[in-house]
Enzyme design. Structure first.
Site, PDB file in Angstrom:
ATOM      1  N   GLY A  11       0.270  -1.192  -0.344  1.00 30.30           N
ATOM      2  CA  GLY A  11       0.303  -0.303  -0.171  1.00 30.30           C
ATOM      3  C   GLY A  11       0.655   0.923  -0.006  1.00 30.30           C
ATOM      4  N   CYS A  12       0.670   2.391  -0.147  1.00 32.27           N
ATOM      5  CA  CYS A  12       1.838   3.940  -0.437  1.00 32.27           C
ATOM      6  C   CYS A  12       0.714   5.024  -0.504  1.00 32.27           C
ATOM      7  CB  CYS A  12       2.449   3.125  -2.199  1.00 32.27           C
ATOM      8  SG  CYS A  12       3.393   2.413  -1.709  1.00 32.27           S
ATOM      9  N   ALA A  13       1.881   5.821  -0.441  1.00 31.73           N
ATOM     10  CA  ALA A  13       0.977   6.719  -1.072  1.00 31.73           C
ATOM     11  C   ALA A  13       1.846   7.831  -2.092  1.00 31.73           C
ATOM     12  CB  ALA A  13       1.292   7.901   0.528  1.00 31.73           C
ATOM     13  N   GLY A 182       4.915   6.912  -1.709  1.00 39.62           N
ATOM     14  CA  GLY A 182       5.618   6.500   0.245  1.00 39.62           C
ATOM     15  C   GLY A 182       5.325   5.133  -0.059  1.00 39.62           C
ATOM     16  N   ASN A 208      -0.203   3.276  -6.321  1.00 43.85           N
ATOM     17  CA  ASN A 208      -0.294   3.121  -4.495  1.00 43.85           C
ATOM     18  C   ASN A 208      -1.291   1.545  -5.264  1.00 43.85           C
ATOM     19  OD1 ASN A 208      -1.580   2.724  -2.222  1.00 43.85           O
ATOM     20  ND2 ASN A 208      -3.241   4.448  -2.223  1.00 43.85           N
TER      21      ASN A 208
END
Lengths: 362, 501
Positions: A11-13, A182, A208
């Site tokens: 998962g991410c930004a 991120g 993401n």
């Protein structure tokens, strides 16, 4: 253990800033933006792609390379010398930081293919470069070319993105477009090459999500000569976009209709001409359909594309102020760098947002 | 000689307290297993004639009947089983080849049962088919080699002829003759209502069914029975049958007793003559000959219809498939060794060919390795028993499946495996008018529609669980599969990981 030895979802930004006027700004703003979304990453990977940062070398491919050690560097440089004219090479400047550890050797080369090699390969220049990148990444153990476009560069590491940005001194670079990532991987061996963005030539992808079509996509794209060595979604998405855009010649809008295709129930309601085209794309490129949650930012020379999966299972917001476009996983990450927006909206699932330099074309 | 007497495998058990001597069982049994004794006003039966088709059981109004496995036994022997001993006696008596029907019933591994599916948890969401669109539409046929644009930059529609299906399922080839008019009508009408296709098999197309042409695959097999230009142009696709999973390496055989009336007309052969298709096509002795037939059929249909080449899954399947993919065929259909049949020599059916799961995995991989997977679609059959088998087949790499046996079960088949006798009590594998009319196509077609609708729902549920909302993202998606109890080699061929990996 190394990235690529197992499937690694995360998962991410993500965040991106694009100046349509081509006005260059420094990397500070993108760091400020991604910092807000600190909790969307877990310190296991962060990175940036920056476009327009090497105007003095804009006609040369900029290779950013990780080396595990000196001897791998020698082997790789020998390979590069055999295939390219190296105009300039240097260490990529970094800043010592407590939170960034285990750094590999990080080098940058500005190169152009050797005429004789290029001619004898019977490939076009970009294909030649891409093939060389694949060769280094798959055959030279311990060397990894993580950036290979013109007038652009990728900067990534294991760590929180804001720390990675400072580590690479992004404030010293100025460009017309920055994207940031991120990472929140569910497992990782902490290899720098596994951080995002993932890039090939001037295409870079931050992503993401965790796509459910991964192996269908991977197996089809590998048939066209790509090799998915990292087993990450971002890698396969990058290759799909490179394949459809550079090799097949689809427009970015058409690519959106392939990878985040409208549902048949939507297609049926379209006027005849459009319906036929959408059906054609879905049939012809059925193996490039991507399902499962994703929001991606695709950087390329002169433009940026943002796209959500067909159900919009990941958040993504777009804001506009004058000629600058902001795109991020969360609106807060836009507001922190631009409080006063002319327009802000959340694109629908499958609705690509494509921005390009004024006067430029895709 | 008394050794010719074989004690029946099954016994008919009648509960005389329940039997009301209505004689329904007697009327229903084409094998004449039941008899009425007038002087005693009592029903009796001859177990030796029973094929265990459950027709009498299903129609007995008082539930007085059941069929049980006989406990009569030879001296137990792990090597010389009852079946083998009986077969020796039979052949010693008749001097003939043993015949059987339907798919291989022996205890070979069923790989589908050793493969498990994935589902989403936490890191990505499952998708609920009750709330979100869930797509099962598929196209079959070659993909364009490259895109072309007109002078305005618009994409040209350069897709080669293809089939469009609402779900990745088709009814496999079963000829008119091997099965009845009413069975064919059920299949044709169901295919039309469902937006899928059925297949004529090698028996020609009854003129009444020309109206279902858009949902019909017309087959061209080695006997060429019933093949003419109109026939070829009536269907949506033409299938060249090179082989069949139940009997790889041999041709078809429909006994003269089934070549009556319209069957004879449709096949264009005289009534009562055996319809024997040769083992090879006599104009195809190699791959280059196949190419010529593919293009002959394309010429005959003006390049408007995809051509399917159907082959049995045999040892060298991936090389054969690779050859076919380069021969102009648009679709390759592979029939596994468990595929059904109306009649096949028992030894062939039970000992020749390989499992469809392994054949499919190996073909899909080979075509990808050679970069020609886009040249063809892959359809697999023999035997697909449920929606879970379909999901697994698609994840292994199939574009679509063929179902035969499950379709027949839907319209009443009880898998008694006696099709070759032509006395099917359920009106399916027979041409006897009194038996054929037992199968009501209005009900038969509806049951097929029900079954496919149910399976489509289940496919959607399983896809949704995996977070996939369109079937093309499942195709070849082998990470969605895990093996259980498989050895390294099997996992390698299937291209999947073991559970827990």
């Amino acid at each position: 253990m190394r990235e690529g030895m197992f499937r690694n979802p995360s998962g991410c930004a993500i965040s991106g800033i694009f100046s349509k006027s081509g006005e260059r700004f420094t990397g500070e703003r993108i760091i400020d933006s991604i910092t807000v979304m600190h909790d969307r990453s877990n310190g296991l990977g962060g990175g940036f792609a920056a476009y327009g940062i090497y105007p003095e070398y804009k006609d040369y491919y900029a290779f950013h390379i990780f080396y595990d050690n000196k001897s791998v560097k020698d082997t790789t440089e020998k390979f590069l010398e055999e295939h390219f004219d190296i105009i300039n090479l240097s260490k990529i400047p970094t800043r010592k930081m407590k939170s960034i550890t285990d750094e590999p050797l990080i080098w940058r080369y500005f190169v152009t293919p050797l005429h004789t090699k290029l001619a004898s390969s019977q490939l076009d220049e970009r294909e030649f470069v891409a093939k060389c990148v694949f060769k280094v990444n798959t055959r030279i153990d311990g060397a990894y070319i993580f950036s290979s476009g013109k007038n652009m560069g990728v900067f990534k590491a294991v760590g929180f993105p804001e720390d990675v940005g400072r580590f690479y001194r992004l404030e010293d670079y100025a460009g017309y477009c920055f994207t940031a990532h991120g990472r929140y991987p569910t497992n990782t061996p902490g290899w720098w090459g596994g951080a995002h963005p993932f890039a090939l030539l001037d295409y870079s992808v931050v992503h993401n999500g965790e796509i459910s079509s991964y192996d269908a996509n991977r197996r089809s794209i590998e048939m066209y000569g790509y090799k998915c060595t990292l087993q990450t979604d971002t890698e396969v998405i990058t290759y799909i976009i490179d394949y459809l855009h550079r090799k097949i010649g689809l427009t970015l809008k058409e690519i959106c209709s392939v990878i985040a295709a409208p549902f048949w129930s939507t297609i049926e309601r379209k006027p005849e001409e459009e319906r036929a085209e959408l059906e054609y794309l879905r049939n012809t490129f059925s193996s490039q359909l991507i399902t499962g949650p994703f929001s991606i930012l695709v950087g390329f020379e002169g433009g940026l594309m943002a796209l959500n999966d067909r159900l919009k299972l990941r958040s993504m917001v777009v804001g506009e102020k004058d000629s600058t476009v902001y795109i991020a996983s969360e609106e807060a990450a836009i507001r922190v760098i631009q409080q006063d927006l002319d327009k802000v909206w959340a694109p629908k699932g499958g609705e690509g947002v494509i921005v390009t330099l004024d006067g430029g074309n895709i | 000689m008394p050794v010719n007497y074989l004690y029946p495998e099954y016994e008919i058990v009648r509960n005389y307290d329940r039997c009301i001597v209505c004689r329904a069982c007697e009327r229903q049994c084409a094998n004449e297993a039941h008899e009425y004794l007038e002087d005693k006003n009592k029903m009796v039966c001859d177990d030796a004639k029973c094929v265990n088709c459950h027709r009498c059981v299903s129609l007995c109004p008082t539930r007085a009947l059941k069929i049980v496995k006989s406990d009569h036994t030879f001296k137990e022997n792990g090597n010389w089983t009852k079946k083998i001993i009986n077969e020796v006696y039979k052949q010693a008596g008749s001097g003939g080849v043993l015949l059987s029907s339907m798919g291989n019933p022996e205890h070979y591994p069923v790989y589908f049962d050793k493969i498990l599916l994935n589902a989403s948890q936490v890191t990505n969401p499952p998708i609920d088919p009750l709330r979100e669109p869930m797509e099962t539409k598929v196209f079959l046929g070659a993909k364009p080699a490259k895109i072309e644009r007109d002078e305005n930059g618009k994409l040209k529609r350069n897709t080669p002829p293809h089939l469009t299906l609402s779900m990745p399922i088709m009814f496999s080839a079963m000829s008119y003759g091997s099965i009845s008019y009413n069975a064919h009508e059920s299949l044709a009408r169901a295919a039309k209502e469902l937006g899928i296709l059925y297949n004529t098999g090698e028996g020609g197309l009854h003129e009444d069914f020309a109206q279902y042409g858009e949902n019909t695959i017309v087959q061209v097999a080695s006997g060429r029975f019933g093949v003419h230009t109109t026939y070829l142009n009536t269907g949506a696709a033409v299938e060249i049958k090179m082989g069949q999973g139940a009997k790889p390496g041999i041709g078809g055989h429909l006994p003269g007793t089934k070549i009556v009336g319209d069957v004879s007309k449709t096949r264009m052969i005289p009534e009562g003559s055996d319809s024997i298709s040769p083992a090879p096509h006599h104009d195809i002795y190699s791959i280059e000959d196949l190419r010529q037939l593919v293009y002959s059929l394309k010429e005959a249909t003006a390049y408007t219809k995809p051509v399917i080449v159907k082959i049995a899954a045999v040892h060298n399947i991936s090389a054969i498939a690779s050859g076919i993919a380069r021969s102009g065929a648009d679709i390759i259909s592979i029939d596994g060794f468990r595929g059904g049949t109306g009649a096949a020599p028992t030894r062939i059916r039970d000992n020749v060919g390989i499992p469809i799961e392994l054949a499919l995995a190996s073909v899909d991989k080979r075509l990808r390795d050679e970069g020609i997977r886009d040249n063809v679609s892959i359809v697999v059959g023999g035997s697909i028993r449920s929606s879970a088998d379909i999901v697994k087949a698609v994840a292994l790499g199939a574009d679509c499946v063929y179902i035969g046996t499950s379709a027949l079960l839907a319209i009443g088949c009880h898998l008694c495996r006696s099709c070759q006798t032509g006395k099917c009590n359920w009106g399916i594998a027979t041409q006897r008018e009194d038996l054929v009319k037992r199968l009501n196509p209005n009900i038969g077609y509806k049951r097929l529609v029900n079954l496919m609708t149910a399976w489509q729902h289940e496919i959607k549920e399983m896809m949704g669980g995996m977070g996939i909302n369109s079937i093309e993202s499942l195709r070849g998606n082998r990470l969605m599969l895990r093996g259980v109890g498989l050895n390294e080699k099997e996992l390698e061929i299937l291209g999947i990981n073991h559970a827990g990996e």
